[in-house]
Design a protein around this motif. Structure first.
Motif, PDB file in Angstrom:
ATOM      1  N   ASP A 293      -7.606 -17.455 -36.329  1.00  0.00           N
ATOM      2  CA  ASP A 293      -7.309 -18.728 -36.834  1.00  0.00           C
ATOM      3  C   ASP A 293      -6.718 -19.457 -37.475  1.00  0.00           C
ATOM      4  O   ASP A 293      -6.218 -20.086 -37.633  1.00  0.00           O
ATOM      5  CB  ASP A 293      -6.876 -19.298 -34.653  1.00  0.00           C
ATOM      6  N   GLY A 294      -8.161 -19.957 -37.925  1.00  0.00           N
ATOM      7  CA  GLY A 294      -8.700 -20.121 -38.800  1.00  0.00           C
ATOM      8  C   GLY A 294      -7.762 -20.099 -39.975  1.00  0.00           C
ATOM      9  O   GLY A 294      -7.142 -21.606 -40.635  1.00  0.00           O
ATOM     10  N   MET A 295      -8.197 -19.063 -40.180  1.00  0.00           N
ATOM     11  CA  MET A 295      -6.865 -18.464 -41.271  1.00  0.00           C
ATOM     12  C   MET A 295      -5.483 -18.695 -41.150  1.00  0.00           C
ATOM     13  O   MET A 295      -5.190 -18.995 -42.627  1.00  0.00           O
ATOM     14  CB  MET A 295      -6.849 -16.710 -41.600  1.00  0.00           C
ATOM     15  N   PHE A 296      -5.743 -18.841 -40.035  1.00  0.00           N
ATOM     16  CA  PHE A 296      -3.963 -19.054 -40.055  1.00  0.00           C
ATOM     17  C   PHE A 296      -3.590 -20.229 -40.331  1.00  0.00           C
ATOM     18  O   PHE A 296      -2.888 -20.770 -40.925  1.00  0.00           O
ATOM     19  CB  PHE A 296      -3.304 -17.946 -38.619  1.00  0.00           C
ATOM     20  N   ALA A 297      -4.199 -20.859 -40.213  1.00  0.00           N
ATOM     21  CA  ALA A 297      -3.865 -22.010 -39.976  1.00  0.00           C
ATOM     22  C   ALA A 297      -4.343 -22.859 -41.206  1.00  0.00           C
ATOM     23  O   ALA A 297      -3.588 -23.472 -42.391  1.00  0.00           O
ATOM     24  CB  ALA A 297      -5.178 -23.508 -39.017  1.00  0.00           C
ATOM     25  N   VAL A 298      -5.033 -22.668 -41.915  1.00  0.00           N
ATOM     26  CA  VAL A 298      -5.587 -23.561 -43.610  1.00  0.00           C
ATOM     27  C   VAL A 298      -4.082 -22.199 -45.191  1.00  0.00           C
ATOM     28  O   VAL A 298      -4.503 -23.182 -45.443  1.00  0.00           O
ATOM     29  CB  VAL A 298      -6.808 -22.976 -44.263  1.00  0.00           C
ATOM     30  N   CYS A 299      -3.663 -21.622 -44.480  1.00  0.00           N
ATOM     31  CA  CYS A 299      -2.033 -20.249 -44.779  1.00  0.00           C
ATOM     32  C   CYS A 299      -1.282 -21.484 -44.561  1.00  0.00           C
ATOM     33  O   CYS A 299      -0.187 -21.171 -44.931  1.00  0.00           O
ATOM     34  CB  CYS A 299      -2.660 -19.165 -44.423  1.00  0.00           C
ATOM     35  N   GLY A 300      -0.886 -21.869 -44.067  1.00  0.00           N
ATOM     36  CA  GLY A 300       0.167 -23.173 -43.122  1.00  0.00           C
ATOM     37  C   GLY A 300       0.967 -22.370 -42.365  1.00  0.00           C
ATOM     38  O   GLY A 300       2.244 -22.916 -42.539  1.00  0.00           O
TER      39      GLY A 300
END
Lengths: 520, 520
Positions: B223-230
């Motif tokens: 979820d964090g990865m998706f967030a920081v990748c936009g």
């Protein structure tokens, strides 16, 4: 019982939505109590329909009617019972099979007579019409026919499903285990039949359920008896099912049912009465073979000769002390063709009975807790599945495992002995802080050596709570680590029961644990 | 496969009833082939409706779609697999529970997302609306909430039901076993999670299935990865399910699906691509904690710190050689909240693959036979059942037992070693006639002493057929009785494999059989 209960979120009798309507009732003069009750019922129904409590999830937290969860303690008892039973089946060389929990609906159709209405059907969601299995015998017959198997000795332990009125305190559920042993194949008369009785004898003795008796009869003797007593052919089945009630009703009541409800002549009823009171062994079979009336029926004579042969084998199997030839035994199922039998516990004061007595059942019932095993020969069932009607003779027995579970559970409840739900031999503990890594290292050593071991999932658990866990779950040993022990290369091994503690070198620990728990 | 076939009584294309109508078609000039086909189809339909073959019973002799019987050989394999797995669960101190095969429909509602359409419902026969259980996790959560249990370590092995498209050659059925181990309770981070991985490691090693790898990730890292990748918030789930396909699709195809089908920006997709190719251990978690972009997500950092902690414990448990932190792992089920994991067999040439290759699947698939175990942390599920929403943190693993059965069955098929389906130690036989009573007496002695023994159900079986039965079922010993042996008070004990024969005194027989079969 058994932790089944029902929770509803927001259990107040009247929710918010219903309030205005209730008020309007109060302001209306001359209303009767009956009218109020009626209105309340309507309101409650309305409440149930709208789901109530404004979107808060609201659901019934329970298992389906007539079913139950097994908690770890019940599972431990269940596994102990299974292990005795499976041990016996394996001692007699049985293989095991399994079949799906549902069958094509048509596979079950026409096999259970009136009981068919109790079959659970699956919803038609497209595709095949399916039903939950009602017993293990019909799937077994389907399996034999489908795979063209003509010889097998197999056991099958699995759950079956009946939409019956549950009486769970007496071990009667809608989902319940059956535990079947059957011998299929064309063999010499009465040898496999006798082995089935030997198996019932071994299992009931092995489970230590108190004294028991195994009643034996033969479908052919019953039919022959009805014929010579003057029962019309078309009344055999219905009269048979009345005779079957003799374990619960007096002869007078059974006679009344035969004459008044089923239209049997008084004379025929009395003749039957003369026979169904008879009990004995090989001697009784011999006497009946000489009986002027009975000997007129070829069928009855064939059955009686087989009973004689059966008792010869039962003597060799050393089980005649519990087996009785009883002409009143008449098992319900249509598919039996020869010998039939049923085992009952005879010891008064068996746990199950007390529940029944509380419910106001007559005291006489406490003599028997009902059948704990039953079976018989069914030579025609497999042929019903074979496209060419080829028959495979079968004889089998079903152990009434749910009643046995209930008795065992109540016994365990009553006894002081604690039922262990795990087999853990040792708990890896520490008295000091910051030893999590050392504990995890030690428990890994133990697991890798095949020792059953536990460690608390806390960085710094208190010694007391570690010891308490051992007391509660019956773990016999604790391996305690401390700074000093780590320095000395030892572990403090504590015996929970005696509180004795001894230092054991790390190298010798596994052997020491094995030695101390080899009997556990 | 597995003995499933279909038999219909009377398989002729046209039955008697249809004949006149067919003749009338022949006499009609100018009819087209298409018209004939149509008429034939109508006639066949009519035939199907009337049931055909003039009252002869006609039925399909099969198990329901997607289900199978287990024959004795398959059961023997199944029991061996269960025994390894249960042994491991018990070594780790787990209790066991059981729940009913059906639940109230509403218990399952809203727990499986899209998959809900695969739930089997029971027919409404009055009373409660019921469904067959879809997995063991939701009933477990219901059990915990219903009994207010906040701490338990339990395993549960039972069948679950999914109306999926079966692919039975690959071990995918509509009725199949699940084999779950779960730890419920509020504990210090990652200790129970690490034990779950230790258990997967022990079981896959113990079953000797060849090399394997356990992939680990964390829902919060994803979820964090998706967030920081936009990735927009509302696209997390759908993008996650595309990432989940990386074990079956190339990155290019996954990227295409994200951008073209799911409307993700190319830039975001490429950033995701940079992460999901990463694999490693504790070092990777440390690197990502330093990663400028990733470290902007609090969630991701929490997940990464836990992965670091997890690997510390995995080192102590000695299992890091098979565990890999893999950012492409994204398990489907909604209810996971923390760590997730999945085990795959990596050895090429595993039996299951060949079947897949025959069906024209790409050769690349032979690298992996798919997941054989999977699980993760689900801290919110029990709260969905609790009337007050009280949470019970849980972590667990499910062993993909059906795939393991399929591999084991195909291994057994390929190997020369014969699978025994019984444990019989000795066959009681005779070479001469009229010794049935003596055989039954001897086999009774053996049974009563706990020896697993068989006797043929014939008065006068041939010695050859008795020996053949031993060869076929792998019975190692035969106890042969004859007139001379009976006179001498001995039994001729024959070793089936070597054909060696030795006279043993009746008194010493039981000990001798035990001694010779103590390793079997």
């Amino acid at each position: 019982m058994l932790g089944m209960f029902c929770v509803r979120a927001g259990s107040g009798l009247m929710g918010f939505r219903a309030a205005p309507r209730v008020r309007s009732l109060h302001s209306f003069p001359g209303i009767t109590v009956a009218q109020i009750d009626e209105e309340v019922a309507k309101l409650l129904e309305l409440k149930a329909q709208i789901g109530g409590d404004d979107g808060k999830h609201q659901f019934v937290l329970k298992t389906a009617k007539g079913t139950r969860d097994y908690n770890p303690k019940q599972m431990a008892i269940r596994e102990r019972v299974f292990s005795t039973i499976i041990g016996c089946f394996k001692r007699h060389g049985a293989e095991t099979i399994d079949t799906p929990v549902f069958e094509l609906k048509e596979t079950l159709t026409g096999k259970y007579g009136e009981e068919s209405k109790l079959i659970y059907d699956l919803k038609d969601q497209g595709g095949e019409l399916l039903s939950l299995r009602y017993d293990l015998t019909v799937p077994f017959a389907r399996y034999l026919a489908m795979n063209k198997i003509t010889n097998i000795k197999r056991y099958h332990i699995a759950k079956v499903y009946r939409r019956d009125n549950p009486a769970m305190t007496r071990g009667r559920y809608r989902e319940f285990y059956q535990c079947d042993f059957d011998i299929a194949g064309q063999y010499d008369a009465m040898i496999p039949d006798a082995e089935c009785l030997k198996i019932v004898y071994e299992i009931l003795s092995g489970l230590d359920l108190g004294d028991f008796r195994i009643k034996v009869n033969d479908r052919r003797i019953l039919d022959g008896m009805f014929a010579v007593c003057g029962v019309p052919d078309d009344k055999f089945r219905t009269i048979c099912s009345t005779v079957d009630k003799l374990d619960k009703m007096t002869w007078e009541d059974v006679r009344k049912e035969m004459v008044n409800e089923k239209g049997l002549s008084e004379e025929a009823a009395d003749q039957i009465g003369g026979y169904v009171s008879l009990q004995g062994g090989m001697d009784l079979a011999e006497r009946l073979l000489q009986d002027q009336k009975m000997s007129r029926s070829k069928q009855a004579c064939a059955g009686l000769s087989d009973i004689k042969l059966l008792f010869t084998y039962l003597q060799l199997f050393q089980v005649t002390d519990k087996v009785v030839f009883d002409l009143s035994l008449a098992r319900g199922l249509d598919y039996y063709t020869g010998i039939i039998y049923e085992a009952v516990l005879t010891q008064a004061g068996v746990a199950l009975v007390s529940t029944e007595a509380q419910n106001g059942a007559p005291a006489e019932e406490s003599v028997s807790v009902g059948s704990v095993a039953g079976g018989g020969r069914y030579d025609g069932l497999v042929g019903m599945f074979d496209p060419k009607g080829r028959k495979v003779p079968c004889v089998g027995v079903s152990i009434g495992i749910e009643r046995i579970f209930s008795i065992m559970e109540q016994k365990a409840e009553a006894s002081a002995e604690k039922v262990r739900t795990t087999e853990v031999q040792v708990m890896v503990a520490s008295a000091q802080k910051n030893l999590l890594e050392e504990r995890l290292q030690l428990v890994t050593e133990l697991w890798n050596a095949g020792i059953k071991a536990e460690v608390m999932y806390k960085k710094n658990p208190k010694l007391l709570s570690q010891l308490q866990h051992c007391e509660e779950s019956g773990i016999p040993l604790v391996a305690i680590l401390g700074e000093q022990e780590l320095k000395d290369g030892v572990v403090k091994l504590r015996v929970v029961a005696s509180r004795e503690e001894v230092d054991v070198s790390r190298a010798a620990l596994i052997e020491e644990i094995r030695r101390r728990t080899s009997e556990a």
